[in-house]
Design a protein around this motif. Sequence first.
Motif, PDB file in Angstrom:
ATOM      1  N   GLY A 225      -0.714  27.776  33.896  1.00 33.46           N
ATOM      2  CA  GLY A 225      -1.621  27.331  32.836  1.00 33.46           C
ATOM      3  C   GLY A 225      -1.480  25.847  32.543  1.00 33.46           C
ATOM      4  O   GLY A 225      -2.482  25.138  32.320  1.00 33.46           O
ATOM      5  N   ARG A 229      -4.317  22.966  32.813  1.00 31.99           N
ATOM      6  CA  ARG A 229      -4.646  22.063  31.702  1.00 31.99           C
ATOM      7  C   ARG A 229      -4.520  20.605  32.121  1.00 31.99           C
ATOM      8  O   ARG A 229      -5.356  19.758  31.777  1.00 31.99           O
ATOM      9  N   ARG A 232      -7.484  19.591  34.124  1.00 29.91           N
ATOM     10  CA  ARG A 232      -8.649  19.323  33.277  1.00 29.91           C
ATOM     11  C   ARG A 232      -8.521  17.970  32.572  1.00 29.91           C
ATOM     12  O   ARG A 232      -9.507  17.245  32.395  1.00 29.91           O
ATOM     13  N   GLN A 233      -7.309  17.615  32.180  1.00 31.52           N
ATOM     14  CA  GLN A 233      -7.087  16.313  31.544  1.00 31.52           C
ATOM     15  C   GLN A 233      -7.398  15.168  32.507  1.00 31.52           C
ATOM     16  O   GLN A 233      -7.985  14.149  32.115  1.00 31.52           O
ATOM     17  N   ARG A 350      -5.080  16.464  19.510  1.00 34.01           N
ATOM     18  CA  ARG A 350      -5.408  17.834  19.148  1.00 34.01           C
ATOM     19  C   ARG A 350      -4.794  18.161  17.797  1.00 34.01           C
ATOM     20  O   ARG A 350      -3.653  17.783  17.505  1.00 34.01           O
ATOM     21  N   PRO A 354      -2.515  24.517  22.153  1.00 31.83           N
ATOM     22  CA  PRO A 354      -3.350  25.091  23.213  1.00 31.83           C
ATOM     23  C   PRO A 354      -3.419  26.611  23.168  1.00 31.83           C
ATOM     24  O   PRO A 354      -4.372  27.195  23.676  1.00 31.83           O
ATOM     25  N   GLU A 358      -8.175  26.496  23.230  1.00 30.08           N
ATOM     26  CA  GLU A 358      -8.036  25.833  24.529  1.00 30.08           C
ATOM     27  C   GLU A 358      -8.753  24.481  24.515  1.00 30.08           C
ATOM     28  O   GLU A 358      -9.543  24.184  23.628  1.00 30.08           O
ATOM     29  N   THR A 360      -8.582  20.078  26.132  1.00 30.50           N
ATOM     30  CA  THR A 360      -7.681  18.936  26.362  1.00 30.50           C
ATOM     31  C   THR A 360      -7.649  17.957  25.203  1.00 30.50           C
ATOM     32  O   THR A 360      -6.773  17.101  25.136  1.00 30.50           O
TER      33      THR A 360
END
Length: 393
Positions: A225, A229, A232-233, A350, A354, A358, A360
């Motif tokens: 996971g 992540r 995606r970042q 954030r 997470p 969910e 980034t």
Amino acid sequence: MGDESAAKTIRALLIESRDSRASPAAVLARCAPDRQETGTRFDVLVANDLDEGLRLLDRGHVVDVILFVVDASEPRGPAAWVRLRKAVAHLPIIVLAETSDKEQAEAAIRQGIQDWLPRGALTESMLASAVRHAIERFRIDLELRARIRRLERARARTHRQAAELRARAKELDATNRELDDFVYVASHDLKEPLRGIKAYCELFVEDYQDRLDTIGVNRLRTVAGMCGRLERQISDLLTYYRVGRMPSPPAPVDLMEVVDGQVAAFRPLLDRRGASVRVKGPLPCVLGHPLMLGLIVGNLISNGLKYNRSERPKVEIGAVVDQPATIYVRDNGIGIAPEHHEAVFGLFRRLHGPKEFEGTGAGLTIVRKIVQSYKGRIWLESEPGRGTTFFVF
């Protein structure tokens, strides 16, 4: 007779010829302080030849104009006034000639002489008027020349600055190309091993699940996971970098078409969550790029659906009534505390972990950068538990 104090005194240097047959001295004498019909007085300094006149000027005598007597019988002619013009570039010169030779007069004026007067018909009013006009024309000419020099210096500076800007633009363009190459290679090289790690973790869990305890399986899934992540970042970083670097200029875009396209893209998620996106009223046409405007709308819809604990998440999009160029995106989500209204636009910032939500944390940062690239503004109104409304102008 006029008031004596009203008469203007002009200091003149009269350069005569020793054997001149018609000296203008008498005419100048009639313009002396005791004769003021012309409104002009002459304070006359007399030199018998050119050399004596130049010596008087070298000794510090200050004059306003030079009257240079030239006889047709003299061999010095044009060479003499050219010499005089070069020696006293700061003073107007009037030639008092024996004849009204038009060709010679035009040649003299081309060489910088202010006026050419035939002595035969010379009167005090003619002389006074000619001198005043010569002085004024010469003053204007000097000012124009000074302005031209300043303009030429300014133009030279502008040309140098333009050349420097072109050189810097060329360097910047080369740097940007290198940076584009670096970002592409870096993102590809970073993503590839992450995908490998994630895939191996998933294979390891699948193949050895019966040999691992629950803690081991959960840890491997956590690593997988985290790899996803981080991938995606990296993608979000690449998107953030590319914002504002569109190759074509902005063009009119129908926001209704942009919103319809984004709603269609979110349709599977909307159906799965029992959510809805409603467009209230017509939306304006704006200048922009469909891809960038789609990122704005898509990220704001995603934000409204993601940070939402409602059984039926709702997102409403419309134009502000009294500001048609401003659109809003309103949701019934968890809301944002006032002290965090600015923080939510920070890159990878954030407000929740997470595991809770969910993502980034780059979506709103990308949105604001796109808006700012169009010289626009984005802000929000929100309170915890009462949803959030984003405004884009």
